[in-house]
Design an enzyme around this catalytic site. Structure first.
Site, short mmCIF file in Angstrom:
data_model
loop_
_atom_site.label_atom_id
_atom_site.label_comp_id
_atom_site.label_asym_id
_atom_site.label_seq_id
_atom_site.Cartn_x
_atom_site.Cartn_y
_atom_site.Cartn_z
N ASP A 142 0.87 -1.17 0.00
CA ASP A 142 0.00 0.00 0.00
C ASP A 142 0.91 1.23 0.00
O ASP A 142 1.47 1.58 -1.03
CB ASP A 142 -0.88 -0.13 1.25
CG ASP A 142 -2.00 0.89 1.33
OD1 ASP A 142 -1.73 2.08 1.16
OD2 ASP A 142 -3.15 0.50 1.60
N GLY A 164 3.79 1.27 1.38
CA GLY A 164 5.16 0.75 1.28
C GLY A 164 5.95 0.90 2.58
O GLY A 164 7.07 0.41 2.68
N LEU A 170 7.08 -2.50 4.37
CA LEU A 170 8.16 -3.22 3.70
C LEU A 170 9.46 -2.43 3.70
O LEU A 170 10.54 -3.01 3.78
CB LEU A 170 7.73 -3.54 2.27
CG LEU A 170 8.24 -4.87 1.76
CD1 LEU A 170 7.96 -5.98 2.74
CD2 LEU A 170 7.65 -5.20 0.42
P1 IMP Z 1 1.80 -0.43 3.80
O1 IMP Z 1 2.81 -0.38 4.91
O2 IMP Z 1 0.97 0.84 3.74
O3 IMP Z 1 2.40 -0.78 2.45
O4 IMP Z 1 0.74 -1.52 4.17
C1 IMP Z 1 1.08 -2.82 4.21
C2 IMP Z 1 0.16 -3.65 5.05
O5 IMP Z 1 -1.08 -2.97 5.37
C3 IMP Z 1 -0.24 -4.86 4.26
O6 IMP Z 1 0.69 -5.89 4.44
C4 IMP Z 1 -1.58 -5.18 4.83
O7 IMP Z 1 -1.43 -5.97 5.98
C5 IMP Z 1 -2.15 -3.85 5.21
N1 IMP Z 1 -3.08 -3.34 4.15
C6 IMP Z 1 -2.80 -2.43 3.20
N2 IMP Z 1 -3.87 -2.19 2.42
C7 IMP Z 1 -4.85 -3.00 2.89
C8 IMP Z 1 -6.24 -3.24 2.49
O8 IMP Z 1 -6.78 -2.67 1.54
N3 IMP Z 1 -6.92 -4.16 3.24
C9 IMP Z 1 -6.37 -4.82 4.28
N4 IMP Z 1 -5.09 -4.64 4.69
C10 IMP Z 1 -4.35 -3.73 4.00
#
Ligand code: IMP
Ligand code: MG
Length: 179
Positions: free
Chosen positions: A107, A109, A112
Protein backbone atom coordinates in the site's frame (compact mmCIF):
# COMPACT_ATOMS: atom_id res chain seq x y z
CA UNK A 1 -18.89 -17.90 -3.54
CA UNK A 2 -20.61 -15.04 -1.74
CA UNK A 3 -20.99 -11.85 -3.81
CA UNK A 4 -21.27 -9.67 -0.74
CA UNK A 5 -20.07 -9.99 2.83
CA UNK A 6 -20.58 -7.98 6.00
CA UNK A 7 -17.72 -7.54 8.46
CA UNK A 8 -18.56 -5.56 11.58
CA UNK A 9 -19.92 -2.20 10.34
CA UNK A 10 -18.80 -2.50 6.71
CA UNK A 11 -20.18 -4.15 3.59
CA UNK A 12 -17.92 -5.55 0.92
CA UNK A 13 -18.50 -6.82 -2.62
CA UNK A 14 -16.44 -9.37 -4.46
CA UNK A 15 -13.76 -7.80 -6.68
CA UNK A 16 -11.06 -10.42 -7.42
CA UNK A 17 -12.26 -13.99 -7.68
CA UNK A 18 -10.33 -17.02 -6.45
CA UNK A 19 -9.75 -18.25 -10.01
CA UNK A 20 -8.04 -15.00 -10.99
CA UNK A 21 -5.95 -15.00 -7.80
CA UNK A 22 -4.70 -18.50 -8.61
CA UNK A 23 -3.85 -17.51 -12.21
CA UNK A 24 -1.88 -14.50 -10.93
CA UNK A 25 0.03 -16.71 -8.49
CA UNK A 26 0.90 -19.23 -11.22
CA UNK A 27 2.37 -16.41 -13.33
CA UNK A 28 4.47 -15.11 -10.45
CA UNK A 29 5.66 -18.65 -9.69
CA UNK A 30 6.64 -19.30 -13.33
CA UNK A 31 8.73 -16.13 -13.35
CA UNK A 32 10.42 -17.00 -10.06
CA UNK A 33 11.09 -20.58 -11.22
CA UNK A 34 12.84 -19.19 -14.30
CA UNK A 35 14.62 -16.21 -12.78
CA UNK A 36 15.91 -17.75 -9.56
CA UNK A 37 16.69 -21.34 -10.58
CA UNK A 38 20.40 -20.94 -9.89
CA UNK A 39 20.01 -19.13 -6.57
CA UNK A 40 19.95 -20.35 -3.00
CA UNK A 41 16.42 -19.20 -2.27
CA UNK A 42 14.48 -18.63 0.91
CA UNK A 43 10.86 -17.47 0.73
CA UNK A 44 9.86 -15.21 3.60
CA UNK A 45 6.15 -14.61 4.22
CA UNK A 46 5.20 -11.55 6.23
CA UNK A 47 2.56 -12.49 8.77
CA UNK A 48 -0.30 -12.27 9.19
CA UNK A 49 -1.59 -11.27 5.77
CA UNK A 50 0.65 -13.42 3.57
CA UNK A 51 -0.24 -16.86 4.92
CA UNK A 52 -2.60 -17.63 2.03
CA UNK A 53 -0.46 -16.34 -0.82
CA UNK A 54 2.68 -18.02 0.49
CA UNK A 55 0.89 -21.36 0.82
CA UNK A 56 -0.52 -21.20 -2.72
CA UNK A 57 2.69 -19.79 -4.23
CA UNK A 58 4.80 -22.59 -2.76
CA UNK A 59 2.63 -25.24 -4.46
CA UNK A 60 3.72 -23.80 -7.83
CA UNK A 61 7.42 -23.36 -7.00
CA UNK A 62 9.62 -26.11 -8.43
CA UNK A 63 13.13 -24.86 -7.59
CA UNK A 64 14.89 -25.99 -4.39
CA UNK A 65 14.10 -23.52 -1.62
CA UNK A 66 13.52 -22.84 2.05
CA UNK A 67 10.31 -21.35 3.43
CA UNK A 68 9.80 -19.29 6.54
CA UNK A 69 7.48 -16.73 8.07
CA UNK A 70 8.33 -13.57 9.96
CA UNK A 71 6.33 -11.01 11.83
CA UNK A 72 6.91 -7.45 12.85
CA UNK A 73 6.01 -6.87 16.47
CA UNK A 74 5.47 -3.34 17.72
CA UNK A 75 6.16 -2.75 21.34
CA UNK A 76 7.10 0.08 23.64
CA UNK A 77 10.62 -0.70 24.74
CA UNK A 78 10.81 2.13 27.22
CA UNK A 79 9.45 5.61 27.47
CA UNK A 80 12.52 7.33 26.05
CA UNK A 81 12.93 5.25 22.90
CA UNK A 82 9.23 4.97 22.08
CA UNK A 83 7.90 2.39 19.65
CA UNK A 84 10.30 -0.31 18.53
CA UNK A 85 9.53 -2.56 15.58
CA UNK A 86 11.24 -5.90 15.96
CA UNK A 87 11.38 -8.72 13.46
CA UNK A 88 10.42 -12.00 15.13
CA UNK A 89 10.44 -15.60 13.98
CA UNK A 90 13.57 -15.49 11.84
CA UNK A 91 15.55 -18.63 12.70
CA UNK A 92 17.20 -19.15 9.32
CA UNK A 93 20.59 -17.87 8.36
CA UNK A 94 20.08 -15.44 5.46
CA UNK A 95 23.76 -14.85 4.78
CA UNK A 96 24.50 -15.08 1.04
CA UNK A 97 20.98 -16.36 0.32
CA UNK A 98 18.47 -14.87 -2.10
CA UNK A 99 15.58 -13.78 0.09
CA UNK A 100 12.18 -13.62 -1.61
CA UNK A 101 9.91 -11.46 0.53
CA UNK A 102 6.27 -12.40 -0.08
CA UNK A 103 3.59 -9.83 0.73
CA UNK A 104 -0.17 -9.90 0.32
CA UNK A 105 -0.36 -6.22 -0.56
CA UNK A 106 1.88 -3.18 -0.80
CA UNK A 107 0.00 0.00 0.00
CA UNK A 108 2.07 2.98 1.21
CA UNK A 109 5.16 0.75 1.28
CA UNK A 110 6.05 1.79 4.82
CA UNK A 111 5.89 -1.72 6.30
CA UNK A 112 8.16 -3.22 3.70
CA UNK A 113 10.54 -0.27 3.69
CA UNK A 114 11.21 -0.94 7.38
CA UNK A 115 11.46 -4.67 6.82
CA UNK A 116 13.97 -4.31 3.98
CA UNK A 117 16.24 -2.15 6.14
CA UNK A 118 16.16 -4.83 8.86
CA UNK A 119 16.67 -7.71 6.43
CA UNK A 120 19.77 -6.09 4.95
CA UNK A 121 21.47 -6.38 8.34
CA UNK A 122 21.36 -10.22 7.91
CA UNK A 123 23.71 -9.94 4.87
CA UNK A 124 21.64 -11.76 2.23
CA UNK A 125 23.05 -12.05 -1.30
CA UNK A 126 20.00 -10.16 -2.56
CA UNK A 127 16.43 -9.39 -1.61
CA UNK A 128 13.61 -9.94 -4.08
CA UNK A 129 10.20 -8.39 -3.38
CA UNK A 130 6.99 -10.15 -4.40
CA UNK A 131 3.47 -8.93 -3.79
CA UNK A 132 0.11 -10.27 -4.85
CA UNK A 133 -1.44 -6.79 -4.95
CA UNK A 134 -0.11 -3.27 -5.32
CA UNK A 135 -1.83 0.09 -4.87
CA UNK A 136 0.25 2.45 -7.07
CA UNK A 137 -1.75 5.51 -6.00
CA UNK A 138 -0.88 4.92 -2.36
CA UNK A 139 2.77 3.93 -2.78
CA UNK A 140 5.01 6.58 -1.18
CA UNK A 141 8.39 4.84 -1.07
CA UNK A 142 11.04 4.10 -3.65
CA UNK A 143 12.15 0.47 -3.23
CA UNK A 144 11.94 -1.81 -6.24
CA UNK A 145 9.12 -4.35 -6.38
CA UNK A 146 10.30 -7.30 -8.47
CA UNK A 147 7.03 -9.20 -8.93
CA UNK A 148 3.62 -7.53 -8.81
CA UNK A 149 0.60 -9.81 -9.23
CA UNK A 150 -1.97 -7.11 -9.89
CA UNK A 151 -2.33 -3.36 -9.52
CA UNK A 152 -5.51 -2.26 -7.84
CA UNK A 153 -7.23 1.08 -7.07
CA UNK A 154 -6.73 2.76 -3.73
CA UNK A 155 -9.73 1.08 -2.08
CA UNK A 156 -9.88 -0.97 1.09
CA UNK A 157 -10.08 -4.70 0.49
CA UNK A 158 -10.41 -7.90 2.52
CA UNK A 159 -10.19 -11.63 1.94
CA UNK A 160 -7.44 -14.04 0.97
CA UNK A 161 -5.41 -13.19 4.08
CA UNK A 162 -6.34 -9.50 4.20
CA UNK A 163 -8.37 -8.29 7.13
CA UNK A 164 -10.65 -5.59 8.43
CA UNK A 165 -9.90 -5.29 12.14
CA UNK A 166 -8.79 -8.92 12.18
CA UNK A 167 -11.79 -10.30 10.29
CA UNK A 168 -12.17 -11.43 6.69
CA UNK A 169 -8.85 -13.23 6.22
CA UNK A 170 -10.57 -16.56 5.62
CA UNK A 171 -12.19 -15.91 2.23
CA UNK A 172 -10.70 -17.34 -0.96
CA UNK A 173 -11.97 -14.37 -2.97
CA UNK A 174 -11.08 -10.71 -2.44
CA UNK A 175 -13.75 -8.15 -1.59
CA UNK A 176 -13.75 -4.35 -1.89
CA UNK A 177 -15.47 -2.09 0.64
CA UNK A 178 -18.76 -0.58 -0.53
CA UNK A 179 -18.83 3.22 -0.40
P1 IMP B 1 1.80 -0.43 3.80
O1 IMP B 1 2.81 -0.38 4.91
O2 IMP B 1 0.97 0.84 3.74
O3 IMP B 1 2.40 -0.78 2.45
O4 IMP B 1 0.74 -1.52 4.17
C1 IMP B 1 1.08 -2.82 4.21
C2 IMP B 1 0.16 -3.65 5.05
O5 IMP B 1 -1.08 -2.97 5.37
C3 IMP B 1 -0.24 -4.86 4.26
O6 IMP B 1 0.69 -5.89 4.44
C4 IMP B 1 -1.58 -5.18 4.83
O7 IMP B 1 -1.43 -5.97 5.98
C5 IMP B 1 -2.15 -3.85 5.21
N1 IMP B 1 -3.08 -3.34 4.15
C6 IMP B 1 -2.80 -2.43 3.20
N2 IMP B 1 -3.87 -2.19 2.42
C7 IMP B 1 -4.85 -3.00 2.89
C8 IMP B 1 -6.24 -3.24 2.49
O8 IMP B 1 -6.78 -2.67 1.54
N3 IMP B 1 -6.92 -4.16 3.24
C9 IMP B 1 -6.37 -4.82 4.28
N4 IMP B 1 -5.09 -4.64 4.69
C10 IMP B 1 -4.35 -3.73 4.00
MG1 MG C 1 0.54 -7.58 5.71
Amino acid sequence: MKKEIQLKDKQFQVSIRAKEIQEIIRKIANNINNDLKNEEVIFLGILNGSFMILADLMKEITIPCLVSFVKFSSYDKDKSTGKVRELIGLDENLKNKTVVVVEDIIDSGLTLDNLLITLKTYSPKKIVVTTLLFKPQAFARSFKIDYIGKEIPNDFIVGYGLDYDGFGRNYKDIYTVKK
